[in-house]
Design an enzyme around this catalytic site. Structure first.
Site, PDB file in Angstrom:
ATOM      1  N   CYS A 102      23.503  68.028  48.771  1.00 60.90           N
ATOM      2  CA  CYS A 102      23.398  69.288  48.026  1.00 60.90           C
ATOM      3  C   CYS A 102      23.967  69.065  46.618  1.00 60.90           C
ATOM      4  O   CYS A 102      25.112  68.619  46.471  1.00 60.90           O
ATOM      5  CB  CYS A 102      24.164  70.392  48.744  1.00 60.90           C
ATOM      6  SG  CYS A 102      23.539  70.723  50.415  1.00 60.90           S
ATOM      7  N   GLU A 135      28.797  67.360  57.140  1.00 65.64           N
ATOM      8  CA  GLU A 135      27.938  68.296  57.876  1.00 65.64           C
ATOM      9  C   GLU A 135      28.308  68.178  59.357  1.00 65.64           C
ATOM     10  O   GLU A 135      27.999  67.182  60.015  1.00 65.64           O
ATOM     11  CB  GLU A 135      26.464  67.942  57.659  1.00 65.64           C
ATOM     12  CG  GLU A 135      25.485  68.493  58.679  1.00 65.64           C
ATOM     13  CD  GLU A 135      25.517  70.002  58.835  1.00 65.64           C
ATOM     14  OE1 GLU A 135      25.519  70.469  59.992  1.00 65.64           O
ATOM     15  OE2 GLU A 135      25.545  70.717  57.811  1.00 65.64           O
ATOM     16  N   CYS A 183      41.110  74.316  57.440  1.00 63.65           N
ATOM     17  CA  CYS A 183      39.757  73.886  57.098  1.00 63.65           C
ATOM     18  C   CYS A 183      39.740  72.366  57.182  1.00 63.65           C
ATOM     19  O   CYS A 183      40.490  71.698  56.467  1.00 63.65           O
ATOM     20  CB  CYS A 183      39.381  74.355  55.693  1.00 63.65           C
ATOM     21  SG  CYS A 183      37.734  73.813  55.149  1.00 63.65           S
ATOM     22  N   ASN A 240      33.115  77.133  43.168  1.00 62.86           N
ATOM     23  CA  ASN A 240      34.259  76.433  42.599  1.00 62.86           C
ATOM     24  C   ASN A 240      33.698  75.198  41.903  1.00 62.86           C
ATOM     25  O   ASN A 240      33.430  74.189  42.542  1.00 62.86           O
ATOM     26  CB  ASN A 240      35.243  76.034  43.709  1.00 62.86           C
ATOM     27  CG  ASN A 240      36.624  75.716  43.168  1.00 62.86           C
ATOM     28  OD1 ASN A 240      36.820  75.570  41.964  1.00 62.86           O
ATOM     29  ND2 ASN A 240      37.586  75.600  44.071  1.00 62.86           N
ATOM     30  N   CYS A 296      27.543  70.327  45.285  1.00 68.64           N
ATOM     31  CA  CYS A 296      28.695  70.059  46.143  1.00 68.64           C
ATOM     32  C   CYS A 296      29.272  68.691  45.826  1.00 68.64           C
ATOM     33  O   CYS A 296      28.549  67.684  45.824  1.00 68.64           O
ATOM     34  CB  CYS A 296      28.263  70.125  47.612  1.00 68.64           C
ATOM     35  SG  CYS A 296      29.532  69.601  48.782  1.00 68.64           S
ATOM     36  N   GLU A 329      39.596  65.185  53.349  1.00 74.92           N
ATOM     37  CA  GLU A 329      40.495  66.252  52.933  1.00 74.92           C
ATOM     38  C   GLU A 329      40.587  67.321  54.005  1.00 74.92           C
ATOM     39  O   GLU A 329      39.647  67.536  54.766  1.00 74.92           O
ATOM     40  CB  GLU A 329      39.974  66.899  51.636  1.00 74.92           C
ATOM     41  CG  GLU A 329      39.812  65.931  50.488  1.00 74.92           C
ATOM     42  CD  GLU A 329      39.008  66.529  49.340  1.00 74.92           C
ATOM     43  OE1 GLU A 329      38.683  67.736  49.400  1.00 74.92           O
ATOM     44  OE2 GLU A 329      38.694  65.797  48.404  1.00 74.92           O
ATOM     45  N   SER A 359      25.060  77.670  55.983  1.00 70.76           N
ATOM     46  CA  SER A 359      25.103  77.534  54.523  1.00 70.76           C
ATOM     47  C   SER A 359      23.687  77.681  53.988  1.00 70.76           C
ATOM     48  O   SER A 359      22.934  76.714  53.926  1.00 70.76           O
ATOM     49  CB  SER A 359      25.692  76.173  54.142  1.00 70.76           C
ATOM     50  OG  SER A 359      27.023  76.067  54.591  1.00 70.76           O
ATOM     51  N   LEU A 360      23.331  78.894  53.608  1.00 72.64           N
ATOM     52  CA  LEU A 360      21.944  79.196  53.217  1.00 72.64           C
ATOM     53  C   LEU A 360      21.726  78.936  51.723  1.00 72.64           C
ATOM     54  O   LEU A 360      20.867  78.157  51.330  1.00 72.64           O
ATOM     55  CB  LEU A 360      21.605  80.633  53.576  1.00 72.64           C
ATOM     56  CG  LEU A 360      20.123  81.001  53.510  1.00 72.64           C
ATOM     57  CD1 LEU A 360      19.329  80.253  54.571  1.00 72.64           C
ATOM     58  CD2 LEU A 360      19.935  82.512  53.663  1.00 72.64           C
TER      59      LEU A 360
END
Length: 392
Positions: free
Chosen positions: A141, A193, A130, A325, A144, A117, A249-250
């Site tokens: 994760c 990633e 993006c 989201n 996600c 995407e 991304s913490l």
């Protein structure tokens, strides 16, 4: 605790490891090569070297991806050159828009039927793309959609760049109303990633930022590369001497929770990840973006805001809070607005620059991986007929 994958063995030869076939990468494309590489490739085809400049000008300068539109090339040369250097890499399966057309999401099918995407986001002063760097993601994760789908394969340099060239063409067409007709920013925050596909992502960055016609001519300072914290790759990025923004991304300031939310934290803990990020900031002078998805009753407690504030106080860092989201069927949900405001207040009170990301794309499965997941569900349920219906 994340369960590590077990390598299966053959029942007929229990001690023999079954080797998984490496996913097939796409054919070579113009965008995989620098200008010198394109000249060499053109010469191998028996064409004069200046044809490389012509192809590059069409693709990167004029954003033309259709060989039929390259009418200044002789027909015989065009067929030979484009079949070898401009193969079709991305086939659109679904294109959706929301926010009055300011947000446009595209689901692509790759040559091996993998799905990725990309999203185009228009603002009054800029347009941002993006893009995805992998088909799926291996970081697992749990909140996600992409992470839950698993990793299919890395994208090639050209598959990454082609997303941007396509979206730049959409921007140039004036389709994003209320925004300037030029793509100016790219964020590697789509599927995958980025630093797990390191060499191809760095090559894509260099292609996007090289002056036309070698590349798109974007500013390095307008490129953002995200990571969940692959420390060796982060340190390797320091040595590249690029001026891209690093987004970490913490999602949790403490190891106990981050081990669950970002399983790679079991390898590189919060302190080590932040040290690498701060070293990148010191080397480049670029402020680190700390990405933090606020999840109801999971990582949004006031004491975690205070801990994050202490970790970042006095550092060249900015916190980008992300209202989650949620994905369909997920137990994870966004934090309530009063909780979000208190989290922001505490961080700012600690002297840490903090903003809340503008929420885009909820109506079009905006979270990375949602559209691909829904597409696969439709195809699985409806077979070829459903596939034909959505491939419009």
């Amino acid at each position: 605790m994340t369960i590590l994958p077990v390598i299966p063995t053959s029942p007929d030869a229990p001690d023999a490891v079954i080797t998984r076939r490496r996913p097939a990468m796409p054919p070579r494309h113009l965008a995989d090569l620098d200008l010198a590489g394109r000249r060499a490739a053109v010469a191998e085809l028996g064409e004069p070297a200046f044809r490389a400049q012509q192809l590059s000008t069409h693709y990167f300068g004029r954003l033309v991806r259709d060989p039929a539109a390259m009418t200044d090339l002789p027909a015989a040369s065009r067929d030979r050159l484009t079949s070898d250097l401009l193969p079709t890499l991305l086939t659109p399966q679904r294109e959706m828009a929301c926010d009055d057309g300011a947000t446009r999401k595209t689901l692509w099918k790759l040559h091996d039927n993998a799905m990725v995407e990309s999203v185009l986001m228009g603002y009054p002063d800029r347009i941002t793309a993006c893009v995805s760097s992998q088909a799926g993601c291996g970081m697992a994760c749990p909140f996600c959609a992409t992470g839950q789908a698993g990793l299919t394969r890395n994208l090639s340099t050209a598959e990454i760049v082609d997303q941007v060239v396509y979206l730049a063409g959409v921007a140039a067409s004036g389709a994003v109303t209320g925004s300037p007709p030029r793509l100016s920013r790219v964020v590697f925050m789509g599927m995958g990633e980025p630093l797990a596909n390191y060499p191809r992502v760095i090559a894509a960055v260099r292609r996007l930022t090289s002056p036309a016609p070698e590349g798109l001519g974007l500013s390095q300072r307008h490129i953002t590369v995200s990571t969940v914290g692959l420390v060796p790759a982060m340190r390797r990025l320091i040595a590249e001497e690029l001026s891209v923004t690093l987004a970490l991304s913490l999602h949790a300031p403490d190891d106990d929770l981050r081990d669950e939310l970002v399983p790679v934290n079991q390898r590189w803990k919060v302190a080590e990840v932040l040290d690498a990020a701060f070293d990148y900031a010191a080397q480049t002078g670029r402020r680190i973006s700390i990405e933090y998805a606020l999840i109801r009753d999971v990582n949004d407690q006031p004491w975690r805001a205070d801990l994050l504030g202490r970790l970042l106080h006095g550092k060249l860092a900015h916190v980008n809070l992300i209202p989650l989201n949620p994905t369909p069927g997920s137990k994870w949900d966004a934090s309530p607005k009063p909780v979000e405001r208190e989290f922001v207040r505490r961080l700012q009170g600690a002297g840490v620059s903090t903003t809340v990301r503008d929420t885009r794309g909820r109506e079009i499965d905006g979270a990375c991986g949602q559209l691909a997941a829904s597409e696969l569900t439709v195809v699985d349920a409806g077979g070829a007929t459903a596939d034909a219906e959505v491939a419009r």
